[in-house]
Structure formats: structure tokens, C-alpha cells
Design an enzyme around this catalytic site. Structure first.
Site, PDB file in Angstrom:
ATOM      1  N   LYS A  38       0.868  -1.182   0.000  1.00 24.19           N
ATOM      2  CA  LYS A  38       0.000   0.000   0.000  1.00 24.19           C
ATOM      3  C   LYS A  38       0.905   1.233   0.000  1.00 24.19           C
ATOM      4  CE  LYS A  38      -2.214   3.662   1.209  1.00 24.19           C
ATOM      5  NZ  LYS A  38      -2.536   3.986   2.576  1.00 24.19           N
ATOM      6  N   GLY A  41       0.899   8.376   1.865  1.00 26.24           N
ATOM      7  CA  GLY A  41       1.599   9.256   2.808  1.00 26.24           C
ATOM      8  C   GLY A  41       2.747  10.021   2.179  1.00 26.24           C
ATOM      9  N   GLY A  74      -5.089  11.166  -1.638  1.00 24.08           N
ATOM     10  CA  GLY A  74      -4.727  12.231  -0.705  1.00 24.08           C
ATOM     11  C   GLY A  74      -4.810  13.638  -1.252  1.00 24.08           C
ATOM     12  N   ASP A 192      -5.850   1.150   2.313  1.00 29.56           N
ATOM     13  CA  ASP A 192      -5.297   0.095   3.180  1.00 29.56           C
ATOM     14  C   ASP A 192      -6.187  -1.141   3.107  1.00 29.56           C
ATOM     15  OD1 ASP A 192      -3.339   1.841   4.057  1.00 29.56           O
ATOM     16  OD2 ASP A 192      -4.283   2.262   5.994  1.00 29.56           O
ATOM     17  N   LYS A 251      -5.001   0.424  10.808  1.00 27.46           N
ATOM     18  CA  LYS A 251      -3.884  -0.174  10.067  1.00 27.46           C
ATOM     19  C   LYS A 251      -3.535  -1.549  10.622  1.00 27.46           C
ATOM     20  CE  LYS A 251      -1.915   4.025   8.189  1.00 27.46           C
ATOM     21  NZ  LYS A 251      -2.258   3.828   6.776  1.00 27.46           N
TER      22      LYS A 251
END
Ligand SMILES: NC(=[NH2+])NCCC[C@H](N)C(=O)O
Length: 300
Positions: A38, A41, A74, A192, A251
Site C-alpha cells: 500500500k 503518505g 490524498g 489500506d 492499520k
């Protein structure tokens, strides 16, 4: 050359080759195995880190592992919503996804973010194919169910055929976390979750979550308290005891779910550290937290 010069060259060579040599048993162990990563970030925002992740993925593929990349969107989604004058809204950390927002999510994730990653992998010498949950009926979505959240979905089921066809032929699949329900209505799904469910359906060797933390920490404020390895039972206990808290809970739960369904190991690693993927997979100590299915796998 003096004796001490020869000695120095020997020692220097020994430290330099150490890491390469350490990689051999892992290359042998993981060759032909599927590794679901994944990607998100900081490693996705910073172009320097991004290049390194891409190189690592091509590296994995080159030495015979079968990487599959799953990504979110994001910041790019927000900047496009902004350009289009649509206000971004969140509820309990989830994006409120009404129909116009879903259009933008799909356009940005599948049209831009996905294709950019594909192009970068191909430039680095790999052969990537971009898809979303709709392609080859990879993922069927269902509504997540929260009141007023809009088209936020869950994974209803995974059909791994298209992924197997691709990895068996040396392609690197790049999956964006958008999928449709039975009626064709698209949903935005947490990346995720998508990665975890794909790893489970494939019986993958590894699920690796690239995050913006070191891994599971004994004290969440202190990065030096990293817990390098736990089994599935200990991971559940860490949640129950509140050692794992906040954004780390989903997570770890995602890792636990995929392990319970047969994934061999799940890793939570720090995407802010350059080449964290290679460091985790090909060194003995790794760089983040490794969660294994049972105690039997705790040694090594
Ligand atoms: N966080 C850790 N303790 N990592 C250990 C990794 C060991 C090995 N490289 C593997 O991927 O299986």
C-alpha cells in the site's frame, strides 16, 4: 601496500558487501511470491521519496518477486476539488463523498495519480499496468453504510484473475482504490483496506503498509520504542491494551484481518525513510514492525 592498508580495504569491502550478501536468502525465499504494497503518505508527496519507492518496486520485480501496488490519492484529490469549487468535507476521518465529489475522486485517482505511478515505473524500467476495482471485475464494492457519508465503500469481494494474469506475465499491477457495486455505481474505498483484501484473496507472501510512522511503538511519542516483531495474537492484545491507538488501529486491524486469511506476514513501515521497502524485505532486522500469523514464524 602496507599490511594495514590491505587490512583496511578488506574491512571496507566486508561492510560494503554485507548488505548485498544478507539479501540472498530473502531473494531465494520470496522469489515468485506476491508482495502487496500500500503506497501512500509522505512517500507519495515527496518526489525524492517517490522515485525511491518506484525504484524499489522495479527492484523487487527484477529479482523475481511479484509486487502489486495499491494507492490512495490524498492531497491531489483536495487540490482538484478546490480547483473545481467543490468543498472537501470529512466525517469521522472519512471523506464525505457525494456524487460530484465521487466524480472528482475517480478522475483524479484513476486518471491522474494511477497513470503517473504507472509512467514512473515504466520509466524506471519496469512494466506496470494501471487498474481500478472495475477492471477485470477485480473488486465489487458495497456501501460502507455510515449515514450521510455518500459513496464510501467497502470491499464486497475480490476476483484475483486479472492480477494473476498480470503478475504471471511479469507486469506490475498498480491498483487505485475505486470500485463499483452491482449496479455500476462507483465507490471510494480506503486504500489500506483494498491492499489488505487483495493480499488476502491472493494468499500473498506479504502485505506492506507504507506509512508516516516508524511502525508500532510501545510509546507512540517515542520512535525509539519501535516494536520490531509481533504475532497476530500480540497485535490484538496491543490494540486491547491501548498501546496501539488513533490512526494506527485501523492499520493494525487491516494487517490482522489479512493474516487471519492466510497472508504470511504484514509489515507496517516508515515511508519517510528512503528505500524502506528494500530495508524491510532484504535485511534481517528490517526497518518497521513485522506482524506474523503465528508463533511458529516468530523465529527468524
Ligand atoms: N520488522 C522486522 N522485524 N522485519 C524483519 C524482516 C525480515 C525479512 N527481511 C522479511 O521480510 O521477512
Amino acid at each position: 601496500m602496507t599490511v594495514s592498508q590491505t587490512e583496511y580495504i578488506k574491512q571496507d569491502a566486508a561492510t560494503r558487501v554485507q548488505v548485498l550478501s544478507e539479501a540472498l536468502p530473502y531473494i531465494q525465499q520470496f522469489i515468485g511470491r506476491t508482495i502487496v504494497v500500500k503506497y501512500g503518505g509522505a512517500a507519495m508527496k515527496d518526489s525524492n521519496l517517490k522515485d525511491k519507492v518506484i525504484r524499489d518496486i522495479v527492484f523487487l520485480s527484477c529479482v523475481g518477486l511479484r509486487p502489486i501496488l495499491v494507492h490512495g490519492g490524498g492531497p491531489e484529490i483536495n487540490s482538484w476539488l478546490d480547483k473545481l469549487g467543490i468543498e472537501a468535507q470529512f466525517k469521522n476521518g472519512l471523506r464525505v463523498t457525494d456524487a460530484p465529489t465521487m466524480d472528482v475522486v475517480e478522475m483524479v485517482l484513476v486518471g491522474r495519480v494511477n497513470k503517473e505511478i504507472v509512467a514512473l515505473i515504466n520509466q524506471a524500467g519496469g512494466s506496470a499496468v494501471g487498474l481500478c476495482g472495475k477492471d477485470g471485475n477485480l473488486i465489487k464494492a458495497r456501501p460502507q453504510g455510515d449515514e450521510g457519508i455518500g459513496f464510501v465503500g467497502e470491499v464486497n469481494n475480490v476476483n484475483i484473475k486479472i492480477l494473476e494474469t498480470l503478475v504471471n506475465n511479469g507486469y506490475i499491477p498498480v491498483v487505485s482504490s475505486v470500485a463499483a457495486d452491482e449496479t455500476g455505481q462507483p465507490y471510494n474505498i480506503n486504500a489500506d483496506t483494498v491492499a489488505g483484501e487483495i493480499a488476502a484473496a491472493l494468499g500473498a507472501e506479504k502485505l506492506i503498509l507504507l506509512t508516516d510512522t516508524r511502525g508500532i511503538l510501545k510509546d507512540y511519542k517515542d520512535p525509539s520504542t519501535l516494536i520490531p516483531k509481533v504475532d497476530i495474537q500480540e497485535a490484538r492484545e496491543l490494540i486491547a491494551m491501548d498501546v496501539v491507538s488513533g490512526g494506527m488501529i485501523p492499520k493494525v486491524n487491516c494487517c490482522v484481518r489479512s493474516l487471519a486469511q492466510g497472508v504470511k506476514a504484514a509489515h507496517i513501515i516508515d515511508g519517510r525513510i528512503p528505500h524502506s521497502l528494500l530495508l524491510e524485505i532484504f535485511t534481517d532486522v528490517g526497518i518497521g514492525t513485522m506482524i506474523v500469523g503465528s508463533h511458529l514464524q516468530m523465529s527468524g
